[in-house]
Scaffold this motif. Sequence first.
Motif, PDB file in Angstrom:
ATOM      1  N   ALA A  50       0.625  -1.222   0.255  1.00  0.00           N
ATOM      2  CA  ALA A  50      -0.180   0.658  -0.032  1.00  0.00           C
ATOM      3  C   ALA A  50       1.059   1.573   0.109  1.00  0.00           C
ATOM      4  N   VAL A  51       1.725   1.682   0.808  1.00  0.00           N
ATOM      5  CA  VAL A  51       2.875   2.888   0.458  1.00  0.00           C
ATOM      6  C   VAL A  51       3.442   2.670  -0.166  1.00  0.00           C
ATOM      7  N   ALA A  52       3.671   1.269  -1.106  1.00  0.00           N
ATOM      8  CA  ALA A  52       4.319   2.031  -2.418  1.00  0.00           C
ATOM      9  C   ALA A  52       3.331   2.554  -3.303  1.00  0.00           C
ATOM     10  N   TYR A  53       2.314   2.044  -3.230  1.00  0.00           N
ATOM     11  CA  TYR A  53       0.839   2.095  -4.268  1.00  0.00           C
ATOM     12  C   TYR A  53       1.011   3.956  -3.893  1.00  0.00           C
ATOM     13  N   ALA A  54       0.732   3.974  -2.539  1.00  0.00           N
ATOM     14  CA  ALA A  54       0.202   5.583  -2.647  1.00  0.00           C
ATOM     15  C   ALA A  54       1.650   6.892  -2.755  1.00  0.00           C
ATOM     16  N   ARG A  55       2.787   6.015  -2.909  1.00  0.00           N
ATOM     17  CA  ARG A  55       3.619   7.570  -3.681  1.00  0.00           C
ATOM     18  C   ARG A  55       3.988   7.568  -4.498  1.00  0.00           C
ATOM     19  N   GLU A  56       3.110   6.485  -5.103  1.00  0.00           N
ATOM     20  CA  GLU A  56       3.522   6.175  -7.648  1.00  0.00           C
ATOM     21  C   GLU A  56       2.029   7.256  -7.889  1.00  0.00           C
ATOM     22  N   ARG A  57       0.774   6.035  -7.175  1.00  0.00           N
ATOM     23  CA  ARG A  57      -0.206   6.828  -7.575  1.00  0.00           C
ATOM     24  C   ARG A  57      -0.966   8.342  -7.520  1.00  0.00           C
ATOM     25  N   GLN A  58      -0.966   8.485  -8.858  1.00  0.00           N
ATOM     26  CA  GLN A  58      -1.205   9.905  -8.630  1.00  0.00           C
ATOM     27  C   GLN A  58      -2.786   9.921  -9.846  1.00  0.00           C
ATOM     28  N   VAL A  59      -3.524  10.622  -9.176  1.00  0.00           N
ATOM     29  CA  VAL A  59      -4.668  11.340  -9.390  1.00  0.00           C
ATOM     30  C   VAL A  59      -4.978  12.473 -10.090  1.00  0.00           C
ATOM     31  N   TRP A  60      -4.800  13.344  -8.685  1.00  0.00           N
ATOM     32  CA  TRP A  60      -4.815  14.964  -9.206  1.00  0.00           C
ATOM     33  C   TRP A  60      -3.202  15.629  -9.418  1.00  0.00           C
ATOM     34  N   LYS A  61      -2.672  16.180  -8.611  1.00  0.00           N
ATOM     35  CA  LYS A  61      -1.169  17.155  -8.747  1.00  0.00           C
ATOM     36  C   LYS A  61      -0.270  16.558  -8.548  1.00  0.00           C
ATOM     37  N   ALA A  62      -0.699  15.976  -6.771  1.00  0.00           N
ATOM     38  CA  ALA A  62       0.239  14.864  -6.352  1.00  0.00           C
ATOM     39  C   ALA A  62      -0.069  13.239  -5.448  1.00  0.00           C
ATOM     40  N   PRO A  63       1.445  12.718  -5.855  1.00  0.00           N
ATOM     41  CA  PRO A  63       0.499  11.663  -5.303  1.00  0.00           C
ATOM     42  C   PRO A  63      -0.305  10.762  -3.979  1.00  0.00           C
ATOM     43  N   ILE A  64      -1.483   9.948  -3.659  1.00  0.00           N
ATOM     44  CA  ILE A  64      -2.553   9.832  -3.517  1.00  0.00           C
ATOM     45  C   ILE A  64      -1.878   9.921  -1.584  1.00  0.00           C
ATOM     46  N   GLY A  65      -0.678   9.260  -1.446  1.00  0.00           N
ATOM     47  CA  GLY A  65      -0.064   9.237   0.084  1.00  0.00           C
ATOM     48  C   GLY A  65       0.446  10.277   0.577  1.00  0.00           C
ATOM     49  N   ALA A  66      -0.250  12.079  -0.172  1.00  0.00           N
ATOM     50  CA  ALA A  66      -0.059  12.931   0.082  1.00  0.00           C
ATOM     51  C   ALA A  66      -0.989  13.408   0.915  1.00  0.00           C
TER      52      ALA A  66
END
Length: 387
Positions: free
Chosen positions: A262-278
Amino acid sequence: MSTVIETEEHTALRDAVAALGRRHGREHDRAALWAEAGKLGYLGVNLPEEYGGGGGGMAELSIVLEELGAAGCPLLMMVVSPAICGTVIARFGTDEQKRHWLPGLADGTRTMAFGITEPDAGSNSHRITTTARRDGDDWVLTGRKVFISGVDIADATLIVGRTEDARTGKLKPCLFVVPRDAPGFGRRRIAMELHAHEKQFELTLDDVRLPADALVGGGTSQAEGRGGEDAGLLQLFAGLNPERIMTAAFALGMGRYALAKAVAYARERQVWKAPIGAHQAIAHPLAQAHIELELARLMTRKAAHLYDAGDDLGAGEAANMAKYAAAEACVKAVDQSVHTLGGNGLTHEFGLASLITASRVARIAPVSREMILNYVSHQTLGLPKSY
């Protein structure tokens, strides 16, 4: 982890096992991984050196299982074969039983299952109805067991039965080594929704005749503190505390595996301007999952330390707490990890969906969280029993 909590040797063991786990990974061949782990000495790290083991304890064995789980390739039979059965035989077995079983359990060339659960007993071990009676020099076992893991790949099963106390007429627990090909020893696979390499079985013991030396510890005396008929309860609890510690390690590994995905995905997955982990709605639940896993790891280390130090009473409390904490942390970590990935969390590619079911196992087995709460409320807090 700080050396204040974990020694340099333990850290090195973690690193080495983690490397083994990464080589095999989620799509591992269970038999190949078991064989290599045994060859490297990891399966028997808790067993006595004189019988081919590593001379360590539950602290070392739980590290092995946790790190394999964190790599996506946990070995469930580690909970059973070296932890429960190996520990019981090492502590209470006769010299012949130790020579016969421990070297194979240590290097993985032999495997032993553990049979305690019964259809009508549930969490009440006092209602076990599998009985053993003497017939000349032999023992004859009759009864049923359910949800017994890995019987098809085990050379024998350590069966918890009960014998009659000649002095009181009451039944008392005893442990017997039952070979897989013993006449009258039958098994039926239980169809499970849970996806696992190790299958679950119902066992039937239909007048299974065993030689006298099948009784763990042998004889009736308490010489050397291991007498088979008189020490059954001690033997049983000597195996149940390691079972809880190892279940905690199993859950911790699974939770860490899911959280890392999940952490790896949240670092890379971007839907808007920043990765979702932000976004805190994603970041904070993952941070909470990490905190709870780390807290459970500390309790697991404590439980292993107490057990290895010979404090069975203290280990009983800590092992139950560790199992409870790790199971709860694992379920939450898996749930949040799947939720973080959204639809991808249910795909085979990411390997999280199957953990939704698997993570619940630690809440249920080998003892439910409710029974652990009963234990703590009665044994630790001194509150009255309701049963």
